[in-house]
Write a protein that holds these residues in place. Structure first.
Motif, PDB file in Angstrom:
ATOM      1  N   ALA A 143       0.841  -1.207   0.000  1.00 49.00           N
ATOM      2  CA  ALA A 143       0.000   0.000   0.000  1.00 49.00           C
ATOM      3  C   ALA A 143       0.872   1.253   0.000  1.00 49.00           C
ATOM      4  N   VAL A 144       2.094   1.102   0.492  1.00 48.59           N
ATOM      5  CA  VAL A 144       3.051   2.204   0.606  1.00 48.59           C
ATOM      6  C   VAL A 144       4.434   1.636   0.307  1.00 48.59           C
ATOM      7  N   THR A 145       5.267   2.423  -0.338  1.00 42.76           N
ATOM      8  CA  THR A 145       6.652   2.025  -0.588  1.00 42.76           C
ATOM      9  C   THR A 145       7.576   3.164  -0.187  1.00 42.76           C
ATOM     10  N   GLU A 147       9.458   4.661  -2.162  1.00 45.15           N
ATOM     11  CA  GLU A 147       9.353   5.647  -3.244  1.00 45.15           C
ATOM     12  C   GLU A 147       8.106   6.518  -3.090  1.00 45.15           C
ATOM     13  N   SER A 148       6.979   5.900  -2.734  1.00 46.50           N
ATOM     14  CA  SER A 148       5.758   6.714  -2.578  1.00 46.50           C
ATOM     15  C   SER A 148       5.873   7.621  -1.360  1.00 46.50           C
ATOM     16  N   THR A 149       6.568   7.170  -0.338  1.00 46.24           N
ATOM     17  CA  THR A 149       6.805   7.998   0.842  1.00 46.24           C
ATOM     18  C   THR A 149       7.708   9.177   0.484  1.00 46.24           C
ATOM     19  N   ALA A 150       8.746   8.915  -0.300  1.00 48.13           N
ATOM     20  CA  ALA A 150       9.651   9.995  -0.724  1.00 48.13           C
ATOM     21  C   ALA A 150       8.928  10.986  -1.635  1.00 48.13           C
ATOM     22  N   MET A 151       8.074  10.490  -2.548  1.00 47.90           N
ATOM     23  CA  MET A 151       7.306  11.381  -3.414  1.00 47.90           C
ATOM     24  C   MET A 151       6.394  12.257  -2.575  1.00 47.90           C
ATOM     25  N   SER A 152       5.717  11.651  -1.620  1.00 41.54           N
ATOM     26  CA  SER A 152       4.817  12.387  -0.738  1.00 41.54           C
ATOM     27  C   SER A 152       5.563  13.486   0.011  1.00 41.54           C
ATOM     28  N   LYS A 153       6.700  13.150   0.578  1.00 44.32           N
ATOM     29  CA  LYS A 153       7.491  14.141   1.324  1.00 44.32           C
ATOM     30  C   LYS A 153       7.935  15.289   0.430  1.00 44.32           C
ATOM     31  N   SER A 154       8.371  14.952  -0.779  1.00 46.91           N
ATOM     32  CA  SER A 154       8.830  15.987  -1.715  1.00 46.91           C
ATOM     33  C   SER A 154       7.683  16.919  -2.103  1.00 46.91           C
ATOM     34  N   LEU A 155       6.522  16.348  -2.405  1.00 52.24           N
ATOM     35  CA  LEU A 155       5.376  17.163  -2.783  1.00 52.24           C
ATOM     36  C   LEU A 155       4.890  18.013  -1.610  1.00 52.24           C
ATOM     37  N   ARG A 156       4.839  17.417  -0.423  1.00 53.89           N
ATOM     38  CA  ARG A 156       4.405  18.167   0.763  1.00 53.89           C
ATOM     39  C   ARG A 156       5.361  19.319   1.056  1.00 53.89           C
ATOM     40  N   GLY A 164      -0.554  12.011   0.498  1.00 51.85           N
ATOM     41  CA  GLY A 164       0.072  11.084   1.437  1.00 51.85           C
ATOM     42  C   GLY A 164       0.703   9.899   0.731  1.00 51.85           C
ATOM     43  N   PRO A 165       1.530   9.140   1.435  1.00 56.92           N
ATOM     44  CA  PRO A 165       2.244   8.014   0.826  1.00 56.92           C
ATOM     45  C   PRO A 165       1.333   6.948   0.206  1.00 56.92           C
ATOM     46  N   THR A 166       0.212   6.646   0.841  1.00 61.51           N
ATOM     47  CA  THR A 166      -0.707   5.651   0.270  1.00 61.51           C
ATOM     48  C   THR A 166      -1.368   6.200  -0.978  1.00 61.51           C
ATOM     49  N   THR A 167      -1.785   7.455  -0.934  1.00 57.75           N
ATOM     50  CA  THR A 167      -2.390   8.101  -2.095  1.00 57.75           C
ATOM     51  C   THR A 167      -1.390   8.171  -3.245  1.00 57.75           C
ATOM     52  N   MET A 168      -0.132   8.462  -2.933  1.00 60.77           N
ATOM     53  CA  MET A 168       0.874   8.545  -3.986  1.00 60.77           C
ATOM     54  C   MET A 168       1.209   7.166  -4.548  1.00 60.77           C
ATOM     55  N   TYR A 169       1.128   6.124  -3.727  1.00 58.17           N
ATOM     56  CA  TYR A 169       1.358   4.793  -4.294  1.00 58.17           C
ATOM     57  C   TYR A 169       0.220   4.425  -5.247  1.00 58.17           C
ATOM     58  N   ALA A 170      -1.000   4.774  -4.888  1.00 57.34           N
ATOM     59  CA  ALA A 170      -2.133   4.529  -5.795  1.00 57.34           C
ATOM     60  C   ALA A 170      -1.928   5.298  -7.101  1.00 57.34           C
ATOM     61  N   LEU A 171      -1.434   6.528  -7.012  1.00 53.64           N
ATOM     62  CA  LEU A 171      -1.135   7.307  -8.216  1.00 53.64           C
ATOM     63  C   LEU A 171      -0.040   6.621  -9.029  1.00 53.64           C
ATOM     64  N   MET A 172       0.973   6.107  -8.361  1.00 52.62           N
ATOM     65  CA  MET A 172       2.063   5.429  -9.065  1.00 52.62           C
ATOM     66  C   MET A 172       1.532   4.201  -9.820  1.00 52.62           C
ATOM     67  N   SER A 174      -1.693   3.735 -10.836  1.00 51.52           N
ATOM     68  CA  SER A 174      -2.640   4.128 -11.886  1.00 51.52           C
ATOM     69  C   SER A 174      -1.961   4.831 -13.054  1.00 51.52           C
ATOM     70  N   SER A 175      -0.817   5.460 -12.807  1.00 47.53           N
ATOM     71  CA  SER A 175      -0.125   6.182 -13.878  1.00 47.53           C
ATOM     72  C   SER A 175       1.036   5.390 -14.472  1.00 47.53           C
ATOM     73  N   GLY A 176       1.162   4.123 -14.103  1.00 45.63           N
ATOM     74  CA  GLY A 176       2.168   3.272 -14.703  1.00 45.63           C
ATOM     75  C   GLY A 176       3.581   3.453 -14.195  1.00 45.63           C
ATOM     76  N   MET A 177       3.757   4.216 -13.126  1.00 44.76           N
ATOM     77  CA  MET A 177       5.095   4.321 -12.546  1.00 44.76           C
ATOM     78  C   MET A 177       5.508   2.986 -11.942  1.00 44.76           C
ATOM     79  N   VAL A 178       4.526   2.224 -11.517  1.00 44.38           N
ATOM     80  CA  VAL A 178       4.717   0.834 -11.125  1.00 44.38           C
ATOM     81  C   VAL A 178       3.636   0.029 -11.845  1.00 44.38           C
ATOM     82  N   ASP A 179       3.916  -1.236 -12.091  1.00 41.29           N
ATOM     83  CA  ASP A 179       2.954  -2.117 -12.762  1.00 41.29           C
ATOM     84  C   ASP A 179       2.646  -3.267 -11.812  1.00 41.29           C
ATOM     85  N   ASP A 180       1.495  -3.166 -11.159  1.00 41.61           N
ATOM     86  CA  ASP A 180       1.110  -4.186 -10.185  1.00 41.61           C
ATOM     87  C   ASP A 180       0.063  -5.163 -10.711  1.00 41.61           C
ATOM     88  N   HIS A 181      -0.034  -5.298 -12.044  1.00 44.39           N
ATOM     89  CA  HIS A 181      -0.864  -6.374 -12.578  1.00 44.39           C
ATOM     90  C   HIS A 181      -0.230  -7.689 -12.104  1.00 44.39           C
TER      91      HIS A 181
END
Length: 189
Positions: A143-145, A147-156, A164-172, A174-181
């Motif tokens: 739910a969080v990595t 990378e998503s924590t670092a993205m969240s901190k940078s944006l904040r 937040g980190p969970t929201t940013m992981y969901a963005l990652m 949905s936008s193909g930054m990660v592929d969790d298929h």
């Protein structure tokens, strides 16, 4: 929970799709597909922020109205929204009427406008991890990595809200930054 489900078309998909046609379309056409561009990523950030605490299908079903009332999520336009626009949005039953999320979207648009063209895209994608091992099941999907924590901190740090980190992981995801298929999904490969 099983990780795959067979659709009426005979294709194996990630099981979170269930039987919902809109989820199936989203899974097949958008989720995990690389998305670039400041406007597109601003929209994704806004919608993921509105999703916080809700199901994603709720946002998908309301997305056409969100796009309409937020004028295509053009940062320059949204950045000019004023108190009258906030009240207009708060009265619109076609979207999520959460004042904090509406204000965050407007504030975030102002921050995007203050960035150089392409800077939001470059910033967000700088946190995309090196592709790793494909998840075998949903138990392997975090739910969080880091990378998503670092993205969240940078944006904040830049003043962005509802990132937040969970929201940013969901963005990652949905936008193909990660592929969790998950392994076995027809989208893999």
């Amino acid at each position: 929970m099983t990780s795959l489900i067979t659709g009426s078309d005979g294709l194996e998909r990630c099981a979170w799709v269930g039987a919902d046609a809109e989820y199936q379309r989203y899974h097949d056409e958008e989720w995990g597909v690389p998305l670039h561009g400041d406007r597109a990523l601003f929209e994704k950030m806004a919608l993921e922020g509105f999703q916080a605490g809700l199901s994603w299908i709720t946002i998908l079903r309301k997305r056409p109205r969100f796009r309409e009332v937020f004028v295509g999520f053009e940062p320059e336009t949204v950045a000019d929204f004023d108190d009258d626009d906030v009240e207009r949005l708060m009265a619109d039953a076609g979207i999520i009427r959460n004042r904090a999320k509406i204000l965050a979207t407007i504030g975030n648009a102002r921050l995007v406008v203050g960035m150089a063209e392409g800077e939001l895209d470059e910033l967000m994608w700088s946190f995309a991890p090196v592709p790793g091992i494909r998840p075998r099941s949903f138990d392997d999907v975090p739910a969080v990595t880091d990378e998503s924590t670092a993205m969240s901190k940078s944006l904040r740090k830049r003043g962005f809200r509802f990132v937040g980190p969970t929201t940013m992981y969901a963005l990652m995801q949905s936008s193909g930054m990660v592929d969790d298929h998950v392994e076995g999904c027809w989208r893999v490969g």
